[in-house]
Write an enzyme that holds these catalytic residues in place. Structure first.
Site, short mmCIF file in Angstrom:
data_model
loop_
_atom_site.label_atom_id
_atom_site.label_comp_id
_atom_site.label_asym_id
_atom_site.label_seq_id
_atom_site.Cartn_x
_atom_site.Cartn_y
_atom_site.Cartn_z
N ARG A 163 0.83 -1.19 0.00
CA ARG A 163 0.00 0.00 0.00
C ARG A 163 0.88 1.26 0.00
O ARG A 163 0.59 2.25 -0.65
CB ARG A 163 -0.88 -0.03 1.26
CG ARG A 163 -2.18 0.71 1.14
CD ARG A 163 -2.98 0.56 2.42
NE ARG A 163 -3.82 -0.62 2.47
CZ ARG A 163 -4.95 -0.78 1.76
NH1 ARG A 163 -5.37 0.15 0.94
NH2 ARG A 163 -5.65 -1.88 1.87
N MET A 178 -11.87 3.82 -4.49
CA MET A 178 -12.12 2.75 -3.52
C MET A 178 -10.82 2.13 -3.01
O MET A 178 -10.61 0.92 -3.09
CB MET A 178 -13.03 1.69 -4.14
CG MET A 178 -14.36 2.24 -4.64
SD MET A 178 -15.29 3.19 -3.42
CE MET A 178 -16.14 1.86 -2.58
N HIS A 214 -18.84 10.39 0.91
CA HIS A 214 -19.16 9.07 1.45
C HIS A 214 -20.68 8.91 1.43
O HIS A 214 -21.41 9.83 1.83
CB HIS A 214 -18.62 8.95 2.87
CG HIS A 214 -18.89 7.62 3.47
ND1 HIS A 214 -18.18 6.49 3.11
CD2 HIS A 214 -19.81 7.21 4.38
CE1 HIS A 214 -18.65 5.45 3.79
NE2 HIS A 214 -19.64 5.87 4.56
N GLU A 256 -8.11 8.79 9.91
CA GLU A 256 -9.14 7.82 10.31
C GLU A 256 -10.20 7.72 9.21
O GLU A 256 -10.73 8.74 8.75
CB GLU A 256 -9.80 8.28 11.63
CG GLU A 256 -10.49 7.16 12.35
CD GLU A 256 -11.09 7.63 13.67
OE1 GLU A 256 -11.95 6.92 14.20
OE2 GLU A 256 -10.71 8.71 14.15
N LEU A 257 -10.51 6.50 8.78
CA LEU A 257 -11.40 6.26 7.63
C LEU A 257 -12.78 6.91 7.83
O LEU A 257 -13.44 6.69 8.84
CB LEU A 257 -11.58 4.75 7.44
CG LEU A 257 -12.45 4.33 6.26
CD1 LEU A 257 -11.74 4.61 4.94
CD2 LEU A 257 -12.82 2.86 6.35
C1 GAR Z 1 -20.55 7.11 -4.72
O1 GAR Z 1 -21.80 6.74 -4.22
C2 GAR Z 1 -19.61 7.49 -3.60
O2 GAR Z 1 -20.25 8.16 -2.54
C3 GAR Z 1 -19.14 6.13 -3.16
O3 GAR Z 1 -18.95 5.40 -4.34
C4 GAR Z 1 -19.84 5.90 -5.33
C5 GAR Z 1 -19.01 6.28 -6.54
O4 GAR Z 1 -19.83 6.61 -7.62
N1 GAR Z 1 -17.94 6.22 -2.40
C6 GAR Z 1 -17.59 5.38 -1.45
O5 GAR Z 1 -18.27 4.42 -1.13
C7 GAR Z 1 -16.28 5.69 -0.76
N2 GAR Z 1 -16.05 4.80 0.32
P1 GAR Z 1 -19.21 7.39 -8.86
O6 GAR Z 1 -17.95 6.65 -9.29
O7 GAR Z 1 -20.28 7.29 -9.91
O8 GAR Z 1 -18.93 8.81 -8.44
#
Ligand code: GAR
Length: 195
Positions: free
Chosen positions: A69, A94, A113, A147-148
């Site tokens: 990482r 992600m 989020h 922190e996540l």
């Molecule tokens: C969105 O709903 C965002 O909030 C979420 O992924 C999706 C991405 O959609 N993010 C997370 O879950 C972060 N942990 P997109 O690629 O169409 O913007």
């Protein structure tokens, strides 16, 4: 000109909403800010085509090509820093980021989020909200800290959880709101800081 670098992993609809807002809201003129690059950790992220169509430089850095990482984040920082970012925007990126990455961009790193933080940090937010019997769900734009899914909350949107909702239906309802609050929060970041 202030540089925004957006990180994506998939469909990139939040990134597209920010790019459209920047175009339609004339951020270049009004905020002296523009989307300088879109970076993905996946070569098949659909959002890359949208960025290219809008004349935005793109880069792909596959996390699987790195042993750790820390190695990936170091390479990612080098890639992002080629664009001299004033703001780094995580838009469905992600990957869990190392403390070194977060420290490097402290104060200029935002995330969206899909929950009403501090509820439901982490994954599967919509199903967890349904399972908990929540009447409302939503999304949060926040500063990123080590922190996540913590850090100062900059914007939130609330949607109802409907009877017999599925995680997919709720996610779609939340996503439409994400597309409104994230561009606004990014614009606010620049009007507050540089306006
Ligand atoms: C969105 O709903 C965002 O909030 C979420 O992924 C999706 C991405 O959609 N993010 C997370 O879950 C972060 N942990 P997109 O690629 O169409 O913007």
């Amino acid at each position: 000109m202030k540089n925004i670098v957006i990180l994506i992993s998939g469909s990139g609809s939040n990134m597209a909403a920010i790019v459209r807002a920047a175009e339609q809201g004339r951020w270049g003129e009004r905020l002296h800010a523009h989307v300088a690059a879109v970076v993905s950790n996946r070569a098949d992220a659909q959002g890359l085509a949208f960025a290219k169509d809008h004349g935005i430089p793109t880069a792909v850095l596959d996390h699987k090509a790195f042993a750790s990482r820390e190695d990936f984040d170091a390479a990612l920082m080098a890639q992002i820093d080629r664009f001299s970012p004033d703001l780094v925007v995580l838009a469905g990126f992600m990957r869990i980021l190392t403390p070194a990455f977060v420290a490097h961009y402290a104060g200029r790193l935002l995330n969206i989020h899909p929950s009403l933080l501090p509820a439901f940090a982490g994954l599967n937010t919509h199903q967890r909200a349904i399972d908990a019997g929540c009447r409302f769900a939503g999304a949060t734009v926040h500063q990123v800290t080590a922190e996540l899914d913590h850090g100062q909350i900059l914007a939130q949107a609330v949607v109802p959880v409907l009877p017999n909702d599925t995680a997919q239906a709720l996610a779609a309802r939340v996503l439409t709101q994400e597309h409104l609050i994230y561009p606004r929060a990014v614009a606010d970041f620049f009007s507050r800081r540089f306006g």
